[in-house]
Design an enzyme around this catalytic site. Structure first.
Site, mmCIF file in Angstrom:
data_model
loop_
_atom_site.group_PDB
_atom_site.id
_atom_site.type_symbol
_atom_site.label_atom_id
_atom_site.label_comp_id
_atom_site.label_asym_id
_atom_site.label_seq_id
_atom_site.Cartn_x
_atom_site.Cartn_y
_atom_site.Cartn_z
ATOM 1 N N SER A 7 9.628 -6.767 -1.362
ATOM 2 C CA SER A 7 11.051 -7.109 -1.134
ATOM 3 C C SER A 7 11.549 -6.610 0.225
ATOM 4 O O SER A 7 12.369 -5.704 0.311
ATOM 5 C CB SER A 7 11.956 -6.628 -2.280
ATOM 6 O OG SER A 7 11.692 -5.347 -2.729
ATOM 7 N N GLY A 47 0.793 -1.228 0.000
ATOM 8 C CA GLY A 47 0.000 0.000 0.000
ATOM 9 C C GLY A 47 0.822 1.272 0.000
ATOM 10 O O GLY A 47 0.278 2.379 -0.008
#
Ligand code: ATP
Ligand code: MG
Length: 180
Positions: free
Chosen positions: A85, A14
Site C-alpha cells: 500500500s 521485505g
C-alpha cells in the site's frame, strides 16, 4: 464486548508485514478474538486477480482490501491488511471508510530489504526484469501519522507484534488481561 478494528500494515517489500501479521494473528486468536489476514500476495491471486502494478491498479487493489476490512471490522472481527500500500491518499481513504483503523508502518531501509530479498524480487527489479517495483522505480509514500512505527531493521518480529498489541490495548480494541 469486543470491538472490531483494522490493523493496516504498510511498508516496502521485505520490510516484514506478513511476518509480523502472522505473529499478531496468533496472539489475537489465543485471546479468543476472530482475526482475518488480507495478505497482498494472496489477494492478488483471487480478489484482485488480473490487476497489475500501475498506480490505478494498485489503488483499486488497496480499495478492495479496504472494503473487505470495512465489512469485517463492523462485525467485530480484527482485520489485518498486509500489503505494501505505497500511496498515502488511498490508505487515508480506507482510514476514513473504516474508522477503527490502526496504521502500522514497518519501517526498514531499502538496503536492508534488498539484502533480505526474500522473494528475489529486488534482484529482478535491479536487473530491469520487473518494472515499477516499489522503492526501486516506483514510489513509496511513508505514513505521516501511523499509530505504530515498527523499526524492523532494529527490532525482532516478536517485539514489533508486542508493540502493536500494546497500542491496540491502549486504544481499547483488546483487553490483554482477560484472555477468554
Ligand atoms: N524485525 C523483523 N520484523 C519482520 N521481519 C523480519 C525482521 N527481521 C528480519 N525479518 C525477516 O524479513 C523478512 C520479511 O519478509 P516478509 O515476507 O514478512 O515481508 P513483507 O513486508 O510481507 O514483504 P512483501 O511486501 O514482499 O510481501 C522475513 O524473512 C523475516 O524473517
Ligand atoms: Mg508479504
Amino acid at each position: 464486548m469486543s470491538t472490531g478494528v483494522t490493523v493496516w500494515f504498510t511498508g516496502l517489500s521485505g520490510a516484514g508485514k506478513s511476518t509480523i501479521a502472522r505473529i499478531l494473528e496468533k496472539r489475537l486468536k489465543d485471546m479468543g478474538r476472530k482475526v482475518e489476514i488480507l495478505d497482498g500476495d494472496v489477494v492478488r491471486t483471487n480478489l484482485s486477480k488480473g490487476l497489475g502494478f500501475s498506480k490505478e491498479d494498485r489503488d483499486t487493489n488497496i480499495k478492495r482490501i479496504g472494503f473487505v476490512c470495512h465489512l469485517l471490522t463492523r462485525n467485530d472481527v480484527i482485520a489485518i491488511s498486509a500489503a505494501i500500500s505505497p500511496y498515502r491518499a488511498v490508505r487515508d481513504y480506507n482510514r476514513s471508510l473504516i474508522g477503527n483503523f490502526v496504521e502500522v508502518f514497518t519501517k526498514c531501509s531499502i538496503d536492508e530489504c534488498e539484502k533480505r530479498d526474500v522473494k528475489g524480487l529486488y534482484k529482478k527489479a535491479r536487473a530491469g526484469e520487473i518494472k515499477g517495483f516499489t522503492g526501486v522505480d516506483d514510489p513509496y509514500e511513508e505514513p505521516l501519522h501511523a499509530e505504530v512505527v515498527c523499526e524492523t531493521d532494529k527490532q525482532t518480529p516478536e517485539e514489533s507484534a508486542e508493540q502493536i498489541l500494546k497500542k491496540l490495548e491502549e486504544l481499547g480494541y483488546i483487553h490483554q488481561a482477560c484472555k477468554a
